[in-house]
Design a protein around this motif. Sequence first.
Motif, PDB file in Angstrom:
ATOM      1  N   CYS A  13       0.814  -1.309   0.050  1.00 36.36           N
ATOM      2  CA  CYS A  13       0.010   0.065   0.112  1.00 36.36           C
ATOM      3  C   CYS A  13       0.920   1.274  -0.194  1.00 36.36           C
ATOM      4  CB  CYS A  13      -1.046  -0.082   1.217  1.00 36.36           C
ATOM      5  SG  CYS A  13      -0.212   0.298   2.877  1.00 36.36           S
ATOM      6  N   HIS A  40      -5.092  -2.396   1.216  1.00 32.15           N
ATOM      7  CA  HIS A  40      -6.159  -1.218   0.427  1.00 32.15           C
ATOM      8  C   HIS A  40      -6.147  -1.740  -1.058  1.00 32.15           C
ATOM      9  CE1 HIS A  40      -6.047   1.628   3.819  1.00 32.15           C
ATOM     10  NE2 HIS A  40      -4.616   1.415   4.010  1.00 32.15           N
ATOM     11  N   ARG A  51      -2.356   3.050  -1.906  1.00 30.90           N
ATOM     12  CA  ARG A  51      -2.950   1.619  -2.115  1.00 30.90           C
ATOM     13  C   ARG A  51      -2.213   0.800  -3.097  1.00 30.90           C
ATOM     14  NH1 ARG A  51      -6.890   5.156  -5.222  1.00 30.90           N
ATOM     15  NH2 ARG A  51      -6.479   4.983  -7.490  1.00 30.90           N
TER      16      ARG A  51
END
Length: 269
Positions: A13, A40, A51
């Motif tokens: 992420c 994410h 992310r």
Amino acid sequence: MIKTNWHTHTARCGHAIGSDEEYVRAAIKAGIKTLGFSDHAAYKDPAPHSRMNIEEVENYISSIRELKEKYRDQIDLHIGMEVEYYPDQWETLAWYRKNLEYCILGQHNLSYEGKSIYRVTESEDLMLYVDALEEACKHSLCDYICHPDVVLWSYPGVDGSVREAAERIAEISLRYDMPLELNCGSGVHRGVKEYTDGIRYAYPTRAFFEVFAEKKCPVIIGLDIHNPDLFLDETDLERALSVIEGLDINLLENFDLVKAAAVRKQNFF
């Protein structure tokens, strides 16, 4: 220490550290029996510090599957994602829903690549945030709502709109049988902040959980781990629990989220 955690990130992420295996080893050492990875979720456009990239999803899934087999006698591992409701990303969201064991909802923008919930200061945006939560639940895209009060990060203070948002989220929780998370992540890890209603953690926020307790909404503790070492440090957990001290919370301990997700996914498809 709690025995089950469904909210665990990976370095993919861009704002977490440590290898996947380090998270598993630390969780085992801490006494965790059931661990869900929910990094994410990736979408079509890269966001390096927010992310994982879409190209990393295959490796994410295969890595956790390998660890699930390797440590099968020591811990029960599961693969999920922390998704956000963006209607224009429906194809990707549907793929996650179909191919992963579970999805948790962590809304971080009001729209895809739109305003960050960390910059919400107006009541209108507060309600747009709640609208997004409701749409995700209505479409059976998630299995619990993580950090439902994260939107209060920059909001000036607890007012009538905050209470209205809490009431609406409680109604969503009850209507869709959707657990709400007591989050033990950045909101408490970074310490207290000053608001118009006093000095407190950004989230979890007691005003929200007073409503959740009154309405008997189901609540899950989520460690929101971004560093494997934090499995072995109960400071953030204790801080989060201090926010709800004295409240009659409908706390779901050792809740089988994967089993609940299997039932909920039937409504999606």
